[in-house]
Design a protein around this motif. Structure first.
Motif, PDB file in Angstrom:
ATOM      1  N   SER A   1       0.753  -1.016   0.071  1.00  0.00           N
ATOM      2  CA  SER A   1       0.226   0.254  -0.005  1.00  0.00           C
ATOM      3  C   SER A   1       1.211   1.149  -0.156  1.00  0.00           C
ATOM      4  O   SER A   1       2.157   1.064   0.676  1.00  0.00           O
ATOM      5  CB  SER A   1      -1.101  -0.053   1.263  1.00  0.00           C
ATOM      6  N   ARG A   2      -0.215   2.191  -0.262  1.00  0.00           N
ATOM      7  CA  ARG A   2       1.251   3.483  -0.421  1.00  0.00           C
ATOM      8  C   ARG A   2       0.074   4.346  -0.022  1.00  0.00           C
ATOM      9  O   ARG A   2      -1.109   4.860  -0.611  1.00  0.00           O
ATOM     10  CB  ARG A   2       2.307   3.640  -1.371  1.00  0.00           C
ATOM     11  N   ASP A   3       0.429   5.796   0.202  1.00  0.00           N
ATOM     12  CA  ASP A   3       0.096   6.487   0.029  1.00  0.00           C
ATOM     13  C   ASP A   3       1.287   8.441  -0.611  1.00  0.00           C
ATOM     14  O   ASP A   3       1.707   8.220  -0.585  1.00  0.00           O
ATOM     15  CB  ASP A   3       0.002   7.600   1.779  1.00  0.00           C
ATOM     16  N   ASN A   4       0.112   8.678  -1.331  1.00  0.00           N
ATOM     17  CA  ASN A   4       0.645   8.840  -2.552  1.00  0.00           C
ATOM     18  C   ASN A   4       1.016  10.726  -2.532  1.00  0.00           C
ATOM     19  O   ASN A   4       2.415  11.096  -2.648  1.00  0.00           O
ATOM     20  CB  ASN A   4       0.114   9.205  -3.733  1.00  0.00           C
ATOM     21  N   ALA A   5       1.039  11.047  -1.794  1.00  0.00           N
ATOM     22  CA  ALA A   5       0.285  11.993  -1.562  1.00  0.00           C
ATOM     23  C   ALA A   5       1.560  13.075  -0.303  1.00  0.00           C
ATOM     24  O   ALA A   5       2.262  13.599   0.016  1.00  0.00           O
ATOM     25  CB  ALA A   5      -0.721  13.070  -1.117  1.00  0.00           C
ATOM     26  N   LYS A   6       1.642  11.673   0.396  1.00  0.00           N
ATOM     27  CA  LYS A   6       2.730  10.964   1.883  1.00  0.00           C
ATOM     28  C   LYS A   6       4.177  11.318   1.721  1.00  0.00           C
ATOM     29  O   LYS A   6       5.317  10.835   2.076  1.00  0.00           O
ATOM     30  CB  LYS A   6       2.328  10.805   3.293  1.00  0.00           C
ATOM     31  N   ASN A   7       4.312  10.083   0.474  1.00  0.00           N
ATOM     32  CA  ASN A   7       5.338   8.961  -0.304  1.00  0.00           C
ATOM     33  C   ASN A   7       6.140   8.003   0.650  1.00  0.00           C
ATOM     34  O   ASN A   7       6.679   8.183   1.035  1.00  0.00           O
ATOM     35  CB  ASN A   7       6.769  10.630  -0.521  1.00  0.00           C
ATOM     36  N   THR A   8       4.354   7.701   0.912  1.00  0.00           N
ATOM     37  CA  THR A   8       5.019   6.513   1.862  1.00  0.00           C
ATOM     38  C   THR A   8       4.964   4.860   1.130  1.00  0.00           C
ATOM     39  O   THR A   8       3.924   5.041   0.464  1.00  0.00           O
ATOM     40  CB  THR A   8       4.195   6.448   3.562  1.00  0.00           C
ATOM     41  N   VAL A   9       5.225   4.127   1.103  1.00  0.00           N
ATOM     42  CA  VAL A   9       4.600   3.090   1.233  1.00  0.00           C
ATOM     43  C   VAL A   9       4.929   1.451   2.036  1.00  0.00           C
ATOM     44  O   VAL A   9       5.988   2.252   3.100  1.00  0.00           O
ATOM     45  CB  VAL A   9       5.381   2.283   0.139  1.00  0.00           C
ATOM     46  N   SER A  10       4.084   1.074   2.399  1.00  0.00           N
ATOM     47  CA  SER A  10       4.072  -0.457   3.313  1.00  0.00           C
ATOM     48  C   SER A  10       3.902  -1.799   2.828  1.00  0.00           C
ATOM     49  O   SER A  10       3.919  -2.098   1.413  1.00  0.00           O
ATOM     50  CB  SER A  10       3.470   0.090   3.953  1.00  0.00           C
ATOM     51  N   LEU A  11       4.692  -2.356   3.419  1.00  0.00           N
ATOM     52  CA  LEU A  11       4.410  -3.946   3.026  1.00  0.00           C
ATOM     53  C   LEU A  11       4.195  -4.861   4.099  1.00  0.00           C
ATOM     54  O   LEU A  11       5.117  -4.507   4.990  1.00  0.00           O
ATOM     55  CB  LEU A  11       5.319  -4.468   2.506  1.00  0.00           C
ATOM     56  N   GLN A  12       2.801  -5.280   4.014  1.00  0.00           N
ATOM     57  CA  GLN A  12       2.130  -6.109   4.735  1.00  0.00           C
ATOM     58  C   GLN A  12       2.397  -7.683   4.225  1.00  0.00           C
ATOM     59  O   GLN A  12       2.521  -8.315   3.385  1.00  0.00           O
ATOM     60  CB  GLN A  12       0.487  -6.122   4.991  1.00  0.00           C
ATOM     61  N   LEU A  13       3.351  -8.079   5.368  1.00  0.00           N
ATOM     62  CA  LEU A  13       3.518  -9.540   5.408  1.00  0.00           C
ATOM     63  C   LEU A  13       2.921 -10.725   6.263  1.00  0.00           C
ATOM     64  O   LEU A  13       3.497 -10.792   7.102  1.00  0.00           O
ATOM     65  CB  LEU A  13       5.092  -9.526   5.195  1.00  0.00           C
ATOM     66  N   ASP A  14       2.410 -11.177   5.394  1.00  0.00           N
ATOM     67  CA  ASP A  14       1.867 -12.614   6.633  1.00  0.00           C
ATOM     68  C   ASP A  14       2.082 -13.619   5.803  1.00  0.00           C
ATOM     69  O   ASP A  14       2.695 -14.054   4.868  1.00  0.00           O
ATOM     70  CB  ASP A  14       0.233 -12.310   5.974  1.00  0.00           C
ATOM     71  N   SER A  15       1.820 -14.673   6.928  1.00  0.00           N
ATOM     72  CA  SER A  15       2.117 -16.534   6.985  1.00  0.00           C
ATOM     73  C   SER A  15       3.850 -16.174   6.547  1.00  0.00           C
ATOM     74  O   SER A  15       4.012 -17.463   5.391  1.00  0.00           O
ATOM     75  CB  SER A  15       1.314 -17.325   6.026  1.00  0.00           C
ATOM     76  N   LEU A  16       4.719 -15.357   7.365  1.00  0.00           N
ATOM     77  CA  LEU A  16       5.956 -16.275   7.365  1.00  0.00           C
ATOM     78  C   LEU A  16       6.117 -17.070   7.208  1.00  0.00           C
ATOM     79  O   LEU A  16       6.307 -17.950   7.709  1.00  0.00           O
ATOM     80  CB  LEU A  16       6.635 -14.764   7.742  1.00  0.00           C
ATOM     81  N   GLU A  17       7.672 -17.157   5.710  1.00  0.00           N
ATOM     82  CA  GLU A  17       8.517 -18.637   6.546  1.00  0.00           C
ATOM     83  C   GLU A  17       9.784 -18.924   6.118  1.00  0.00           C
ATOM     84  O   GLU A  17      10.711 -17.167   6.177  1.00  0.00           O
ATOM     85  CB  GLU A  17       7.752 -19.027   4.633  1.00  0.00           C
ATOM     86  N   PRO A  18      10.713 -18.830   6.434  1.00  0.00           N
ATOM     87  CA  PRO A  18      11.880 -19.200   7.061  1.00  0.00           C
ATOM     88  C   PRO A  18      12.123 -18.985   5.381  1.00  0.00           C
ATOM     89  O   PRO A  18      13.636 -17.955   5.360  1.00  0.00           O
ATOM     90  CB  PRO A  18      12.463 -20.538   7.254  1.00  0.00           C
ATOM     91  N   GLU A  19      12.457 -19.313   4.459  1.00  0.00           N
ATOM     92  CA  GLU A  19      12.302 -18.777   3.363  1.00  0.00           C
ATOM     93  C   GLU A  19      12.273 -16.987   2.681  1.00  0.00           C
ATOM     94  O   GLU A  19      13.266 -16.699   1.911  1.00  0.00           O
ATOM     95  CB  GLU A  19      11.757 -19.294   2.226  1.00  0.00           C
TER      96      GLU A  19
END
Length: 118
Positions: free
Chosen positions: A69-87
């Motif tokens: 997701s990102r907020d264009n006005a604030k120039n931010t980007v986020s990454l939600q990582l779920d079900s993480l694996e050792p890989e």
């Protein structure tokens, strides 16, 4: 332009993490904002990208487990990582890019370590 990433850390397999990145030094939103990751001894690879028009693309290995997701006005980007694996253990990098004069101009943040324990 500077990119400041945060949110990495140690998590158990099956857990979640949220990475955030804020870009400063630009008055305009970037054409693309993305997250890459790099495994030891390997080239940096794309995890997910989101354009300023909302188009997204994901690496096949994370499809269904990742949201960008990102907020264009604030120039931010986020990454939600779920079900993480050792890989998924890697150094994750925030990227912002603009297409200027026929080429992409990339900006990179310092990496943030994500470690997934089994």
């Amino acid at each position: 332009v500077q990119l400041q990433a945060s949110g990495g850390g140690l998590v158990q397999a099956g857990g979640s993490l949220r990475l955030s990145c804020a870009a400063s030094g630009s008055r305009f939103s970037f054409n693309r904002m993305a997250w890459y990751r790099q495994f030891p001894g390997k080239l940096r690879e794309l995890v997910a990208v989101r354009t300023d028009t909302g188009i997204t693309n994901f690496a096949r290995s994370v499809t269904g487990r990742v949201t960008i997701s990102r907020d264009n006005a604030k120039n931010t980007v986020s990454l939600q990582l779920d079900s993480l694996e050792p890989e998924d253990t890697a150094v994750y990098y925030c990227n912002a890019a603009n297409f200027e004069s026929g080429r992409w101009v990339d900006y990179w943040g310092r990496g943030t370590q994500v470690t997934v324990s089994s």
